[in-house]
Design an enzyme around this catalytic site. Structure first.
Site, PDB file in Angstrom:
ATOM      1  N   ARG A 247      70.252  44.774 143.905  1.00  0.00           N
ATOM      2  CA  ARG A 247      71.463  44.001 143.660  1.00  0.00           C
ATOM      3  C   ARG A 247      71.200  42.588 144.156  1.00  0.00           C
ATOM      4  NH1 ARG A 247      72.665  47.417 140.707  1.00  0.00           N
ATOM      5  NH2 ARG A 247      74.489  48.784 140.687  1.00  0.00           N
ATOM      6  N   GLU A 276      76.604  37.917 139.002  1.00  0.00           N
ATOM      7  CA  GLU A 276      76.385  38.194 137.577  1.00  0.00           C
ATOM      8  C   GLU A 276      77.706  38.075 136.814  1.00  0.00           C
ATOM      9  OE1 GLU A 276      74.452  42.010 137.242  1.00  0.00           O
ATOM     10  OE2 GLU A 276      72.918  41.413 138.682  1.00  0.00           O
ATOM     11  N   HIS A 294      69.865  41.859 134.200  1.00  0.00           N
ATOM     12  CA  HIS A 294      70.240  43.205 134.658  1.00  0.00           C
ATOM     13  C   HIS A 294      69.985  44.259 133.563  1.00  0.00           C
ATOM     14  CE1 HIS A 294      72.929  45.436 137.746  1.00  0.00           C
ATOM     15  NE2 HIS A 294      72.000  46.234 137.233  1.00  0.00           N
TER      16      HIS A 294
END
Ligand SMILES: O=CC(=O)O
Length: 333
Positions: A247, A276, A294
């Site tokens: 993350r 994000e 991602h």
């Protein structure tokens, strides 16, 4: 007999047959809301009352927002299980779920994600070692190798440092053996020799000092947020390569941009970002970055496996009262 009610938050995109089978023995409810305030109101209105288990996706946060204390308090009192379709569950305040009476039990999706995420980490590692990010960007702009900083480096003989040696870390370690790398790792708890597969356990500081490539494979939670920041970069080898498929917020992105600019960090391969879908402009303009949006588990096979796993958790919850893969924080609940 009335059928158990299930709340579906997000889409089933692959495991249609299993979902169809589940829906013959249960009643599936979906929210009508499209925003968080509306979803909170819908929960409080009683429209979702009676649901015992929820299946949720990462993307459903665009409607519900994070499962923070406010949302957990608003969810129907009948809700006992939350099956999250993802390995990382930082969108869910597990402590708030555990504090409900009776507790709201949470599961995630381990193992099914390991290959695809480790493959992504290997791709980012090679790309960051070799400067492929700048090469690919330049080529598309008709500039051939103009933006490439210089010669790349080979993985052979380098030390891979893994922070967070779970299923993904171990999978990456095995793949990196094929590139002639040796692995050191740090976990709070040392693994049994068999699970460690020949990797050497080292303390956190030693991991930082010894890694030629540092791969972040640990979950994001209050203990790991910004675990890598300016003081940690300073303890690494100059020119270290960092890969993050976990993350974004386990690393301090502002500090990373500065460390890249100073050359303390040689290059990075990132699949994840602090905010994000926003990407720090300092990362976008730096040639020593290999960036993807991602996509760690973004494959047909893995997405299908993840949905099947998550459906398995819902099914087990309603049939046996137990989740198959409860999150570790609730192991003793
Ligand atoms: O990021 C992907 C996941 O947590 O499964």
């Amino acid at each position: 007999m009335t059928k158990p009610k299930i709340l579906l938050l997000g889409e089933i995109e692959h495991a249609h047959a299993s979902w169809q089978a589940l829906s013959t023995t249960t009643e599936i409810l979906t929210p009508t809301s499209t925003t968080r305030p509306a979803f909170l109101a819908e929960c409080r209105s009683g429209r979702l009352d009676g649901v015992t288990a929820a299946y949720r996706t990462f993307a459903s946060a665009s409607i519900t927002g994070p499962w923070d204390a406010e949302l957990v308090a608003a969810l129907p009192a009948s809700l006992r299980f939350c099956a999250h379709n993802g390995a990382g569950y930082d969108q869910i305040d597990v402590a708030a779920c555990s504090a409900r009476e009776p507790p709201l039990r949470v599961s995630n999706v381990p193992t099914a994600v390991d290959d695809a995420t480790a493959d992504t980490a290997v791709f980012l590692m090679l790309g960051a070692l070799r400067g492929f990010g700048a090469g690919m960007a330049g080529l598309r702009e008709g500039a051939w190798r103009a933006g490439v900083a210089g010669l790349g480096r080979d993985p052979q003989g380098k030390t891979l440092g893994i922070l967070g040696m779970g299923g993904i870390g171990r999978n990456m370690m095995r793949k990196c053996e094929a590139f002639g790398m040796r692995t050191v790792y740090h976990n709070r708890r040392r693994l049994e020799a068999e699970a460690a597969g020949g990797a050497e356990w080292v303390g956190f500081e030693e991991l930082l000092a010894r890694a030629d490539v540092l791969s972040l494979n640990l979950p994001l939670n209050k203990n790991t947020r910004h675990i890598i920041s300016t003081p940690e970069f300073a303890k690494m080898k100059r020119g270290v390569v960092i890969v993050n498929t976990a993350r974004g917020a386990v690393m301090d992105e502002d500090a990373l941009v500065k460390a890249l600019e100073s050359g303390q960090v040689g290059s990075v391969g990132l699949d994840v970002f602090e905010e994000e879908p926003k990407v720090h402009p300092g990362l976008l303009k730096n040639p020593n970055t290999m960036l993807i949006p991602h996509m760690g588990t973004y494959t047909v096979e893995t997405m299908e496996k993840m949905e099947e796993w998550c459906i398995g958790n819902v099914k087990s919850a309603i049939e046996t009262g137990k989740l198959v893969s409860p999150v570790p924080e609730q192991a003793d609940l």
